[in-house]
Design a protein around this motif. Structure first.
Motif, PDB file in Angstrom:
ATOM      1  N   ALA A  12      -7.324  -8.501 -24.006  1.00 34.83           N
ATOM      2  CA  ALA A  12      -6.236  -8.668 -23.039  1.00 34.83           C
ATOM      3  C   ALA A  12      -5.346  -9.849 -23.416  1.00 34.83           C
ATOM      4  CB  ALA A  12      -6.815  -8.859 -21.642  1.00 34.83           C
ATOM      5  N   VAL A  13      -5.935 -10.953 -23.835  1.00 32.62           N
ATOM      6  CA  VAL A  13      -5.158 -12.126 -24.249  1.00 32.62           C
ATOM      7  C   VAL A  13      -4.312 -11.789 -25.477  1.00 32.62           C
ATOM      8  CG1 VAL A  13      -5.345 -14.459 -25.206  1.00 32.62           C
ATOM      9  CG2 VAL A  13      -6.727 -13.813 -23.237  1.00 32.62           C
ATOM     10  N   PHE A  14      -4.891 -11.060 -26.434  1.00 31.76           N
ATOM     11  CA  PHE A  14      -4.166 -10.663 -27.639  1.00 31.76           C
ATOM     12  C   PHE A  14      -2.928  -9.850 -27.279  1.00 31.76           C
ATOM     13  CE2 PHE A  14      -3.552  -7.709 -31.256  1.00 31.76           C
ATOM     14  CZ  PHE A  14      -3.346  -8.633 -32.260  1.00 31.76           C
ATOM     15  N   PHE A  15      -3.073  -8.844 -26.430  1.00 30.28           N
ATOM     16  CA  PHE A  15      -1.938  -8.011 -26.057  1.00 30.28           C
ATOM     17  C   PHE A  15      -0.932  -8.758 -25.187  1.00 30.28           C
ATOM     18  CE2 PHE A  15      -4.684  -4.492 -27.419  1.00 30.28           C
ATOM     19  CZ  PHE A  15      -3.784  -3.819 -28.225  1.00 30.28           C
ATOM     20  N   TYR A  60      -4.604  -6.063 -38.363  1.00 31.51           N
ATOM     21  CA  TYR A  60      -5.565  -5.744 -39.414  1.00 31.51           C
ATOM     22  C   TYR A  60      -6.671  -6.790 -39.504  1.00 31.51           C
ATOM     23  CZ  TYR A  60      -2.851  -1.791 -41.044  1.00 31.51           C
ATOM     24  OH  TYR A  60      -2.202  -0.589 -41.128  1.00 31.51           O
ATOM     25  N   ILE A  61      -6.347  -8.044 -39.323  1.00 30.47           N
ATOM     26  CA  ILE A  61      -7.378  -9.088 -39.329  1.00 30.47           C
ATOM     27  C   ILE A  61      -8.386  -8.829 -38.224  1.00 30.47           C
ATOM     28  CG2 ILE A  61      -7.809 -11.539 -38.827  1.00 30.47           C
ATOM     29  CD1 ILE A  61      -5.206 -12.136 -40.384  1.00 30.47           C
ATOM     30  N   ASN A  62      -7.888  -8.503 -37.033  1.00 31.28           N
ATOM     31  CA  ASN A  62      -8.793  -8.224 -35.915  1.00 31.28           C
ATOM     32  C   ASN A  62      -9.642  -6.978 -36.169  1.00 31.28           C
ATOM     33  OD1 ASN A  62      -8.450 -10.168 -33.588  1.00 31.28           O
ATOM     34  ND2 ASN A  62      -6.347  -9.752 -34.133  1.00 31.28           N
ATOM     35  N   LEU A  63      -9.045  -5.930 -36.716  1.00 27.79           N
ATOM     36  CA  LEU A  63      -9.812  -4.711 -37.006  1.00 27.79           C
ATOM     37  C   LEU A  63     -10.866  -4.953 -38.077  1.00 27.79           C
ATOM     38  CD1 LEU A  63      -6.977  -2.041 -36.946  1.00 27.79           C
ATOM     39  CD2 LEU A  63      -8.841  -2.310 -35.300  1.00 27.79           C
ATOM     40  N   ILE A  64     -10.515  -5.701 -39.108  1.00 31.12           N
ATOM     41  CA  ILE A  64     -11.487  -6.017 -40.160  1.00 31.12           C
ATOM     42  C   ILE A  64     -12.634  -6.844 -39.590  1.00 31.12           C
ATOM     43  CG2 ILE A  64     -11.811  -7.375 -42.279  1.00 31.12           C
ATOM     44  CD1 ILE A  64      -8.937  -6.433 -43.063  1.00 31.12           C
ATOM     45  N   PHE A  65     -12.298  -7.811 -38.738  1.00 28.48           N
ATOM     46  CA  PHE A  65     -13.340  -8.643 -38.138  1.00 28.48           C
ATOM     47  C   PHE A  65     -14.279  -7.805 -37.282  1.00 28.48           C
ATOM     48  CE2 PHE A  65     -15.198 -11.498 -35.027  1.00 28.48           C
ATOM     49  CZ  PHE A  65     -15.600 -12.560 -35.820  1.00 28.48           C
ATOM     50  N   ILE A  66     -13.715  -6.910 -36.486  1.00 28.22           N
ATOM     51  CA  ILE A  66     -14.544  -6.047 -35.644  1.00 28.22           C
ATOM     52  C   ILE A  66     -15.446  -5.178 -36.511  1.00 28.22           C
ATOM     53  CG2 ILE A  66     -14.479  -4.068 -34.063  1.00 28.22           C
ATOM     54  CD1 ILE A  66     -11.952  -5.388 -32.834  1.00 28.22           C
ATOM     55  N   GLY A  67     -14.890  -4.648 -37.595  1.00 23.65           N
ATOM     56  CA  GLY A  67     -15.674  -3.813 -38.489  1.00 23.65           C
ATOM     57  C   GLY A  67     -16.776  -4.562 -39.209  1.00 23.65           C
ATOM     58  N   TRP A  85     -13.125 -14.215 -30.530  1.00 25.16           N
ATOM     59  CA  TRP A  85     -12.138 -15.303 -30.456  1.00 25.16           C
ATOM     60  C   TRP A  85     -11.850 -15.876 -31.836  1.00 25.16           C
ATOM     61  CZ3 TRP A  85      -9.134 -15.722 -26.486  1.00 25.16           C
ATOM     62  CH2 TRP A  85      -9.582 -15.352 -25.221  1.00 25.16           C
ATOM     63  N   ILE A  86     -12.822 -15.804 -32.732  1.00 27.58           N
ATOM     64  CA  ILE A  86     -12.619 -16.300 -34.094  1.00 27.58           C
ATOM     65  C   ILE A  86     -11.492 -15.528 -34.771  1.00 27.58           C
ATOM     66  CG2 ILE A  86     -13.675 -16.532 -36.383  1.00 27.58           C
ATOM     67  CD1 ILE A  86     -16.386 -16.862 -34.862  1.00 27.58           C
ATOM     68  N   SER A  87     -11.550 -14.203 -34.677  1.00 24.10           N
ATOM     69  CA  SER A  87     -10.508 -13.398 -35.312  1.00 24.10           C
ATOM     70  C   SER A  87      -9.174 -13.539 -34.588  1.00 24.10           C
ATOM     71  CB  SER A  87     -10.914 -11.929 -35.388  1.00 24.10           C
ATOM     72  OG  SER A  87     -10.941 -11.337 -34.111  1.00 24.10           O
ATOM     73  N   PHE A  88      -9.229 -13.737 -33.275  1.00 27.99           N
ATOM     74  CA  PHE A  88      -7.991 -13.933 -32.515  1.00 27.99           C
ATOM     75  C   PHE A  88      -7.272 -15.195 -32.985  1.00 27.99           C
ATOM     76  CE2 PHE A  88      -5.812 -15.972 -28.923  1.00 27.99           C
ATOM     77  CZ  PHE A  88      -4.833 -15.027 -28.699  1.00 27.99           C
ATOM     78  N   VAL A  89      -7.996 -16.289 -33.071  1.00 31.12           N
ATOM     79  CA  VAL A  89      -7.401 -17.556 -33.515  1.00 31.12           C
ATOM     80  C   VAL A  89      -6.914 -17.436 -34.956  1.00 31.12           C
ATOM     81  CG1 VAL A  89      -7.909 -19.977 -34.019  1.00 31.12           C
ATOM     82  CG2 VAL A  89      -8.696 -18.965 -31.880  1.00 31.12           C
TER      83      VAL A  89
END
Length: 102
Positions: A12-15, A60-67, A85-89
Motif C-alpha cells: 500500500a505504501v509503495f502504490f 522489477y526490484i520488488n518482484l525480484i526480491f519477492i521471488g 521493506w528492504i526492497s521498498f527502500v
C-alpha cells in the motif's frame, strides 16, 4: 473484488508513493515544462521519461526480491523471510538515483 491481491502495508505504501509522485510530477510539469537532457542513461530524457524508467526498475526490484525472498532466507539461515521493506527502500533509492542522475 480485490481479495486476490496481497494488500500488505508495504504494498500500500509503495502504490501510495507512486500515486503521489505522479501528482507531484504533473504539477511540476505544468509549472515548469521540462527539457531534454542527457545523464548516464543512453538517451536524452525528460523528467517524465526518467520517472517511467525509474518506476519500471523499482517494480522489477520488488518482484525480484519477492521471488528471491525464500532463497535469501535459506542462504542466510534466517528464521523468517527478509522484510519487504528492504526492497521498498532499495527501489525508492534506485528511483531517486535515476531521477537525479539519469
Amino acid at each position: 473484488m480485490f481479495e486476490w491481491m496481497v494488500w500488505t502495508t508495504p504494498v500500500a505504501v509503495f502504490f501510495c508513493c507512486i500515486a503521489l509522485m505522479l501528482v507531484f510530477m504533473t504539477v511540476w510539469e505544468i509549472k515548469s515544462p521540462t527539457t531534454l537532457r542527457r545523464g548516464w542513461l543512453p538517451m536524452e530524457t525528460t523528467r517524465g521519461d526518467r520517472l517511467f524508467i525509474g518506476l519500471l526498475v523499482a517494480a522489477y526490484i520488488n518482484l525480484i526480491f519477492i521471488g528471491l525472498a525464500g532463497k535469501l532466507q535459506e542462504w542466510m539461515g534466517l528464521e523468517a523471510e527478509p522484510s519487504i521493506w528492504i526492497s521498498f527502500v532499495l527501489s525508492m533509492l534506485v528511483l531517486a538515483l535515476i531521477m537525479r542522475k539519469g
